[in-house]
Design a protein around this motif. Structure first.
Motif, PDB file in Angstrom:
ATOM      1  N   PHE A  79       0.848  -1.196   0.000  1.00 44.64           N
ATOM      2  CA  PHE A  79       0.000   0.000   0.000  1.00 44.64           C
ATOM      3  C   PHE A  79       0.880   1.241   0.000  1.00 44.64           C
ATOM      4  O   PHE A  79       0.736   2.127  -0.831  1.00 44.64           O
ATOM      5  N   LEU A  87      -0.203   4.213  -2.535  1.00 41.64           N
ATOM      6  CA  LEU A  87      -0.587   5.322  -1.639  1.00 41.64           C
ATOM      7  C   LEU A  87      -1.115   6.538  -2.413  1.00 41.64           C
ATOM      8  O   LEU A  87      -2.043   7.218  -1.970  1.00 41.64           O
ATOM      9  N   TYR A  95      -4.829   7.209  -2.643  1.00 45.09           N
ATOM     10  CA  TYR A  95      -5.667   6.953  -1.469  1.00 45.09           C
ATOM     11  C   TYR A  95      -6.685   8.076  -1.236  1.00 45.09           C
ATOM     12  O   TYR A  95      -7.888   7.850  -1.151  1.00 45.09           O
ATOM     13  N   ARG A 102     -10.232   6.570  -2.589  1.00 43.02           N
ATOM     14  CA  ARG A 102     -10.583   5.578  -1.553  1.00 43.02           C
ATOM     15  C   ARG A 102     -12.092   5.435  -1.397  1.00 43.02           C
ATOM     16  O   ARG A 102     -12.571   4.438  -0.877  1.00 43.02           O
ATOM     17  N   ALA A 145      -7.347   1.024  -4.142  1.00 45.17           N
ATOM     18  CA  ALA A 145      -6.939   2.351  -3.647  1.00 45.17           C
ATOM     19  C   ALA A 145      -6.948   2.355  -2.125  1.00 45.17           C
ATOM     20  O   ALA A 145      -6.293   3.182  -1.489  1.00 45.17           O
ATOM     21  N   LEU A 146      -7.677   1.380  -1.534  1.00 45.98           N
ATOM     22  CA  LEU A 146      -7.692   1.258  -0.064  1.00 45.98           C
ATOM     23  C   LEU A 146      -6.440   0.494   0.357  1.00 45.98           C
ATOM     24  O   LEU A 146      -5.832  -0.207  -0.446  1.00 45.98           O
ATOM     25  N   SER A 147      -6.102   0.589   1.656  1.00 44.18           N
ATOM     26  CA  SER A 147      -4.891  -0.117   2.099  1.00 44.18           C
ATOM     27  C   SER A 147      -5.100  -1.633   2.122  1.00 44.18           C
ATOM     28  O   SER A 147      -4.161  -2.402   1.975  1.00 44.18           O
ATOM     29  N   ALA A 159      -2.351  12.144   0.952  1.00 43.55           N
ATOM     30  CA  ALA A 159      -2.691  10.724   1.148  1.00 43.55           C
ATOM     31  C   ALA A 159      -2.278  10.278   2.553  1.00 43.55           C
ATOM     32  O   ALA A 159      -3.040   9.607   3.249  1.00 43.55           O
ATOM     33  N   PHE A 180      -4.809   8.978   5.420  1.00 41.78           N
ATOM     34  CA  PHE A 180      -4.617   7.607   5.936  1.00 41.78           C
ATOM     35  C   PHE A 180      -4.440   7.620   7.449  1.00 41.78           C
ATOM     36  O   PHE A 180      -5.074   6.862   8.170  1.00 41.78           O
TER      37      PHE A 180
END
Ligand code: FAD
Ligand code: FO1
Length: 494
Positions: free
Chosen positions: A250, A255, A258, A262, A270-272, A302, A306
């Motif tokens: 990720f 990243l 994100y 997301r 695009a999500l972790s 990002a 996050f």
């Protein structure tokens, strides 16, 4: 600051404040230290393990890790238990390399843990922190049973800022807790000390051999209604790969999109993808934050977004579950929300569905059905869809209590990251407006934030998502048919 190898004192608390027991006399050193591992199932970056080793070395005592396998914890099925057990197989090996024995017990922790403590003559029990009521009840019962013989510690190894340090009360929203967390972040968001072999060998009776093959086969058989997922490899190494692996990591590879992508259910990558690992404690949120922070200059937006989700939102969820006893029921909603929902409980619903119809994705809303099918077959519904999914359950059931019960039941049964404070809060936010503000009043929702199909259409390609889930279901059914032919579970390196 804590001494090298020790844990920040703010992160540890004694659950059974007993008068300091007599120091170990030279002839008879203190009894072993046992770490009952529950929420933080990892050897790396684990403050509870670090504390247990420090305690053991400090009192010239041996140390062991104990894990209690409950029967179908909170309605878990093959999906969650298989993921967890396969990770424990690898964990046991890593602990063995550290010279730390791994004891696996089955049954109720209130029986198995005190029994083990007594058998090995333990002087201290270290536990990791979970705000869930059953865990807190078990720990209180264990403290009762061990009395003055064993000191029982609790270490918040799950949150960057320990829940009781961030705030001593139920917080109203991300806004109110964010400043409190940020104020102490420099003190708690620090690098972990390296752990090394404890000074003393275990030296007592070794753990019984674990038949992992049989254990995994049993949980797969018993919980077969919700089969395992194949897209997320369990274990600490796989978790670190997901975070920062050269190929798919990720932070290393994904990243940049994100903050922009997301909330697009068509771009799940695009999500972790870290929630399964974070939920089972196979990776430390603090590790994720430390590594993400290094990229602040190259991906400022990002990283900020996050860290907001990973630290503020996640710790807000623990705060809610810790300070709100009714964290999973309508009683846990704020007064304004309960009032507005009751004012509209008798409003006419355009559709009314039973739990069974919802579980089988048998509604008139193709988008909602797709989100339900994504959860059932993929085991991890996209975060944006979870909000829409839960809000529609409020709209299509008799009232908020039933909606909450159904949302929590389905969420915990099918989500790989279910049974988590973030899940209880996710459902309470969607259905009862917890941590949200009031919105323009309307039928059924009252002042609870409303979401609808048209709103989704404006945000992303709804038909594309429905098609994406359709192909996901086809692949999942094909895999199920293949697995049915070769029933033996794949066991990773044991
Ligand atoms: P990312 O966006 O990459 O987030 C990284 C991490 O930040 C997540 O793993 C999680 O630990 C944390 N996080 C992100 N969003 C939230 C949030 N809204 N609240 C709290 N923490 C958050 N999360 C769960 O872990 N388990 C659940 O069972 C769960 N059920 C939910 C149900 C509903 C109705 C809603 C609205 C949300 C739910 N969430 C749950 C929160 C969120 O949707 C997931 O954490 C996220 O989708 C996990 O995917 P990710 O790790 O790829 O997300
Ligand atoms: N932890 C345990 O110590 N023993 C278990 O048997 C166990 C089962 C389990 C099943 C599903 C799941 O989502 C989590 C499970 N956990 C188990 C981990 C622990 O319960 C979670 O970390 C907490 O639920 C989160 O607070």
């Amino acid at each position: 600051m804590a001494a090298a190898g020790a844990v920040h004192p703010g992160r540890v608390r004694l659950l059974n404040p007993i008068k300091t027991p007599p120091p170990p006399s030279p002839g008879s050193p203190a009894g072993p230290v046992v770490y009952w591992m529950f929420r933080d199932q990892r050897s790396r970056d684990n403050w509870a393990l670090i504390h247990a080793i420090h305690l053991a070395n400090h009192s010239s005592a041996p140390i062991a890790v104990a894990f209690n396998l409950f029967h179908r914890f909170l309605n878990a099925h093959a999906r969650q238990l298989g993921f967890m057990l396969r990770s424990l197989i690898l964990l046991r090996l890593r602990l063995h390399e550290l010279g730390i024995p791994f004891f696996l017990f089955r049954g109720d922790a209130v029986d198995t843990i005190p029994k083990f403590l007594c058998e090995c003559g333990a002087s201290a029990l270290v536990t990791d922190f979970s705000p869930l009521r059953s865990v807190r009840e078990w720990k209180a019962e264990i403290c009762e049973r061990v009395g003055e013989r064993v000191r029982v510690y609790e270490v918040d190894a799950h949150n960057v800022v320990p829940v009781w340090v961030a705030s001593n009360k139920l917080e109203y929203s991300a806004k109110t807790i964010r400043a409190k967390i940020q104020r102490v972040l420099p003190e708690y968001l620090v690098e972990f000390p390296e752990i090394s072999k404890p000074d003393l060998e275990w030296g007592l009776e070794d753990p019984k051999e674990i038949d992992w093959e049989e254990l995994v086969a049993e949980v797969l058989r018993e919980g077969g209604e919700v089969p395992e997922i194949e897209w997320c490899e369990p274990g600490e190494d796989a978790a670190m790969e997901a975070l920062m692996g050269a190929k798919e990591g990720f932070l290393t590879r994904r990243l940049k999109n994100y903050s922009t992508d997301r909330n697009n259910p068509l771009k799940p990558r695009a999500l972790s993808g870290l929630s399964p690992y974070l939920h089972f404690g196979q990776i430390s949120a603090q590790r994720c934050a430390l590594e993400a922070r290094k990229l602040k200059n190259s991906h400022p937006q990002a990283v900020e977004t996050f860290l907001e989700e990973l630290i503020v939102r996640r710790e807000l969820a623990d705060n809610f579950c810790y300070y709100q006893p009714h964290y999973d029921s309508f009683l846990g909603a704020w007064d304004w929300a309960r009032r507005t929902l009751m004012d509209h409980a008798a409003d006419k619903r355009e559709h009314l569905y039973t739990r069974d119809e919802l579980e089988k994705a048998k509604t008139a809303d193709l988008l909602w059905n797709a989100s339900q099918l994504e959860m059932v077959h993929h085991g991890k519904m996209h975060g944006f869809m979870r909000m829409y999914w839960a809000k529609k359950i409020l709209e299509w059931t008799s009232g908020p209590e039933e909606a909450l019960a159904i949302a929590l039941y389905l969420n915990d049964k099918y989500e790989i990251d279910g049974r988590d404070p973030s899940g209880y809060v996710g459902c309470m936010w969607s259905i009862c407006g917890v941590h949200d503000q009031g919105w323009k009043e309307r039928a059924v929702f009252g002042k609870i934030r409303y979401m609808n199909y048209a709103g989704c259409k404006r945000k992303f390609d709804v038909d594309g998502y429905i098609a994406h889930v359709k192909s996901l279901v086809v692949r999942s059914n094909k895999r199920k048919a293949e697995n049915a032919k070769s029933p033996m579970p794949k066991i990773s390196r044991t």
